[in-house]
Design a protein around this motif. Structure first.
Motif, PDB file in Angstrom:
ATOM      1  N   SER A 169       0.693  -1.220   0.108  1.00 12.96           N
ATOM      2  CA  SER A 169       0.414   0.100  -0.027  1.00 12.96           C
ATOM      3  C   SER A 169       0.714   1.356  -0.117  1.00 12.96           C
ATOM      4  O   SER A 169       0.506   2.374  -0.598  1.00 12.96           O
ATOM      5  CB  SER A 169      -0.667   0.002   1.136  1.00 12.96           C
ATOM      6  N   VAL A 194       2.156   1.733  -3.370  1.00 16.24           N
ATOM      7  CA  VAL A 194       0.815   2.307  -4.189  1.00 16.24           C
ATOM      8  C   VAL A 194       0.854   3.918  -4.115  1.00 16.24           C
ATOM      9  O   VAL A 194       0.462   4.556  -4.748  1.00 16.24           O
ATOM     10  CB  VAL A 194      -0.742   1.595  -4.067  1.00 16.24           C
ATOM     11  N   ALA A 246      -5.766  -2.480  -0.750  1.00 13.19           N
ATOM     12  CA  ALA A 246      -4.789  -1.148  -1.748  1.00 13.19           C
ATOM     13  C   ALA A 246      -5.860  -1.103  -3.316  1.00 13.19           C
ATOM     14  O   ALA A 246      -5.240  -0.472  -3.342  1.00 13.19           O
ATOM     15  CB  ALA A 246      -3.981  -2.096  -2.539  1.00 13.19           C
ATOM     16  N   GLN A 260      -7.420   2.447  -3.214  1.00 12.06           N
ATOM     17  CA  GLN A 260      -6.698   3.159  -2.407  1.00 12.06           C
ATOM     18  C   GLN A 260      -6.123   4.207  -3.227  1.00 12.06           C
ATOM     19  O   GLN A 260      -5.934   5.830  -3.344  1.00 12.06           O
ATOM     20  CB  GLN A 260      -5.153   3.166  -1.728  1.00 12.06           C
ATOM     21  N   ILE A 277      -2.291   4.322   6.038  1.00 10.95           N
ATOM     22  CA  ILE A 277      -2.121   3.312   6.051  1.00 10.95           C
ATOM     23  C   ILE A 277      -1.156   2.541   6.798  1.00 10.95           C
ATOM     24  O   ILE A 277      -1.592   1.166   7.371  1.00 10.95           O
ATOM     25  CB  ILE A 277      -1.081   2.477   4.415  1.00 10.95           C
ATOM     26  N   THR A 289      -3.185  -6.362  -5.213  1.00 12.63           N
ATOM     27  CA  THR A 289      -1.726  -6.903  -3.400  1.00 12.63           C
ATOM     28  C   THR A 289      -0.420  -6.826  -3.693  1.00 12.63           C
ATOM     29  O   THR A 289      -0.306  -6.425  -2.863  1.00 12.63           O
ATOM     30  CB  THR A 289      -3.332  -7.018  -2.259  1.00 12.63           C
ATOM     31  N   PRO A 293       1.933  -3.586  -7.286  1.00  9.93           N
ATOM     32  CA  PRO A 293       3.087  -3.016  -6.263  1.00  9.93           C
ATOM     33  C   PRO A 293       4.765  -3.114  -6.817  1.00  9.93           C
ATOM     34  O   PRO A 293       4.774  -2.738  -6.949  1.00  9.93           O
ATOM     35  CB  PRO A 293       1.923  -2.995  -4.915  1.00  9.93           C
TER      36      PRO A 293
END
Length: 481
Positions: A110, A113, A264, A267, A284, A408, A412
Motif C-alpha cells: 500500500s 501504491v 490497496a 487506494q 495505511i 495487492t 505494486p
C-alpha cells in the motif's frame, strides 16, 4: 489536484482576469436587471468556471483521518469473523504468523501504491497506474478487473445481508428474495454519497458496528467455553494444522486472510480526493496496525474458545440468541462496507465517461440524475449476479484469487521496479534490499494467483459434490441459513 485540473483552472483564472479589462458589450450593464424580468445572462460564461472550480474543490476534501476510515470500511467487514475458521484449519501458530506477516506485506505494498500516486498525480484509479507500465491494453484489462471485482463485492454483501435478516427474524417462511431485495435497496441508498469525504461519516458507524459485533462474539464464545464441561481446558484447539488437512484446505483458509488485507485496490481512488496526499502514509499505518490487531486477536481468541468446530462467520458460534443480536448489530457494517464498493465503481465510470464534463462533479440536477441512475444500475446488476449464480461465494473466492493477487501483490511490486525505483536494482544496499523484498512480494502474488485459483476451483467442485449449492433466485430461506 491533478495536473490536468490545475491547467484547466489556470486557464479559467486567466479568462477571468482578461474579462476584467475587456470593454463591456453594447447595452450590457452587470448591475441592471433586464426589463422583462428574465435572468441575467453571463456573456463570458464565468458561471461555468465557478461551477468547475467548486466541483474540483468538492472532490478534494478528504484528510488522512477520513481516508483511514474509508480504508477501514473497504477492508474490515463481516469477513473478519471468518478468520477464526481459518485458524481452525491452519492451527494457532500458522494463523497468527499469517495475520501478522501478510499484514506487514499489505502495509508495504500500500505504501508503494501511495508512492506511485505521489509521483504521478494524474493517476485517479488503479487502471491509470497499470497504464503507466502496460499501456492502453493494461489499463482496459485492469479497469475491467477493478469494476468486476467491486461489483461482485456489492453482490456478496447483498447475500450477507439476506443471511443476516434471515437469522435475525428467524422465520424461514418468508421468501429469501424479499430480504435480498431489501438488502439491495439499502446498499443502493448508502452508496449515493458521491464523495468519499461524505461517505467517511458513515464509516464511523461502520467501525463501531464491526467492533461491537466482534466483541459480542468473543465474549459470548468465551462465556460458553467457560461454562462448558471441562471449561477452557476442554476446547479442542491446536497449535498446528489438524491431522489430515489437505493443501487445498490450507490454502483456501490462507486466502481468507489474504483477502482481508485487500485494501490497496481502492487506494488510488481514495487518494485522488485527498487535500494533502502525502498524509496517506499515516492512514495505511493506522489501518494496517488496526487490521493486524483485530484479525489476530479475533482469530486467536474465538478459535481458542470454540475450537475446531468454529463456524464462519464466527458469530454463528455464539448461540442462537446472541447470534441474532450480533447479526443485528453487524447490519451497519454489512451494508456500509458493501455500498462503498458501489461508490468506487460509480466514481470510476463517471471519471471515464464524463472526463471533460461538469456532470462528473455531481453538483447539478443532471449530474445527480446520472449518478443516481448509475448507482442503481450497478447495485441491481450486483444483486442479480449474486442471486443467479448458485455458487456465488465460491466464485467470489475465485475472482479474488485472480484479481487480489495482482492488486495487492504483483502489481505494486512491478510499480516499484518500473516507476518508483531510482537507479539500478543493485545500486547500494537500499536498492538491493528493496529489490529482494519486491521480488518476494511478486512471487507471493503469483503463488496466490496459481494456488488460490486451484483452491477456489476445488471448493466449487466440492460444493457441488456435497450438494450444498443453493438454487438460483430461490425463496428457500433455509438454503441461506
Amino acid at each position: 489536484m491533478s495536473a490536468i485540473s490545475s491547467r484547466r483552472n489556470s486557464a479559467y483564472a486567466a479568462a477571468i482576469r482578461d474579462s476584467e479589462h475587456r470593454p463591456s458589450p453594447p447595452g450590457y450593464s452587470p448591475d441592471i436587471e433586464p426589463a422583462n424580468g428574465e435572468k441575467k445572462v453571463d456573456p463570458y460564461n464565468l458561471d461555468k468556471s465557478t461551477t468547475l472550480d467548486e466541483g474540483e474543490a468538492k472532490f478534494h476534501k478528504l484528510g488522512w483521518k477520513r481516508l483511514t476510515i474509508c480504508l477501514i470500511v473497504e477492508a474490515i467487514a463481516l469477513g473478519s469473523l471468518s478468520i477464526p475458521s481459518a485458524f481452525a484449519t491452519l492451527g494457532m501458530v500458522a494463523g497468527v504468523i499469517m495475520c501478522i506477516g501478510l499484514g506487514l506485506v499489505a502495509i508495504y505494498t500500500s505504501y508503494v501504491v501511495g508512492q506511485v500516486k505521489m509521483r504521478y498525480p494524474h493517476v485517479a484509479h488503479y487502471s491509470d497506474a497499470v497504464q503507466l507500465i502496460w499501456g492502453r491494453f493494461g489499463s482496459e484489462l485492469t479497469g475491467a478487473m477493478f469494476a468486476l471485482f467491486l461489483v461482485l463485492l456489492v453482490g456478496s454483501h447483498a447475500l450477507t445481508g439476506t443471511i443476516a435478516f434471515i437469522n435475525i427474524v428467524d422465520n424461514f417462511g418468508i421468501c429469501a428474495l424479499v430480504w435480498g431485495i431489501v438488502s439491495m435497496i439499502i446498499l443502493l441508498v448508502l452508496a449515493l454519497p458521491p464523495t468519499f469525504a461524505e461517505f467517511a461519516i458513515l464509516g464511523y458507524i461502520d467501525f463501531v458496528s464491526i467492533i461491537a459485533a466482534i466483541l459480542i462474539s468473543i465474549i459470548a464464545t468465551g462465556v460458553q467455553a467457560h461454562n462448558a464441561p471441562g471449561g477452557l481446558g476442554a476446547v479442542n484447539w491446536s497449535a498446528y494444522p489438524p491431522e489430515g488437512t489437505t493443501f487445498y484446505q490450507a490454502f483456501l483458509a490462507t486466502t481468507n486472510i489474504i483477502f482481508a488485507y485487500s485494501f490497496a485496490v481502492c487506494q488510488f481512488s481514495f487518494m485522488s480526493e485527498m487535500h494533502t496526499p502525502k498524509d496517506y502514509v499515516k492512514s495505511i499505518w493506522a489501518l494496517g496496525l488496526i487490521e493486524m490487531f483485530i484479525y489476530t486477536v479475533t482469530g486467536a481468541l474465538i478459535y481458542a474458545f470454540v475450537g475446531a468446530d468454529v463456524k464462519s462467520p464466527a458469530l454463528l458460534s455464539a448461540g442462537p440468541t446472541v447470534s441474532r443480536i450480533a447479526f443485528g448489530i453487524a447490519l451497519p457494517v454489512i451494508f456500509i462496507s458493501g455500498s462503498i464498493n458501489g461508490t468506487v465503481v460509480g466514481r470510476y465510470i463517471m471519471d471515464r465517461a464524463f472526463a471533460h464534463s461538469p456532470i462528473r462533479f455531481i453538483n447539478s440536477t443532471r449530474g445527480w440524475g446520472v449518478w443516481i441512475g448509475l448507482i442503481t444500475v450497478i447495485t441491481v446488476i450486483a444483486w442479480i449476479i449474486a442471486e443467479a449464480i448458485p455458487f456465488f461465494n465460491a466464485l467470489l473466492g475465485l475472482i479474488s484469487a485472480l484479481f487480489i493477487s495482482g492488486f495487492t501483490f504483483y502489481f505494486p511490486a512491478l510499480f516499484w521496479f518500473q516507476l518508483v525505483k531510482e537507479g539500478r536494482w543493485n545500486e547500494g544496499w537500499k536498492n538491493i534490499c528493496l529489490s529482494v523484498l519486491n521480488a518476494v512480494v511478486f512471487v507471493i502474488g503469483l503463488t496466490v494467483l496459481g494456488c488460490g485459483t486451484y483452491a477456489s476451483v476445488q471448493d466449487i467442485v466440492n460444493q457441488y459434490t456435497k450438494g450444498s449449492v443453493r438454487g438460483a433466485f430461490t425463496c428457500d430461506a433455509k438454503s441461506y441459513a
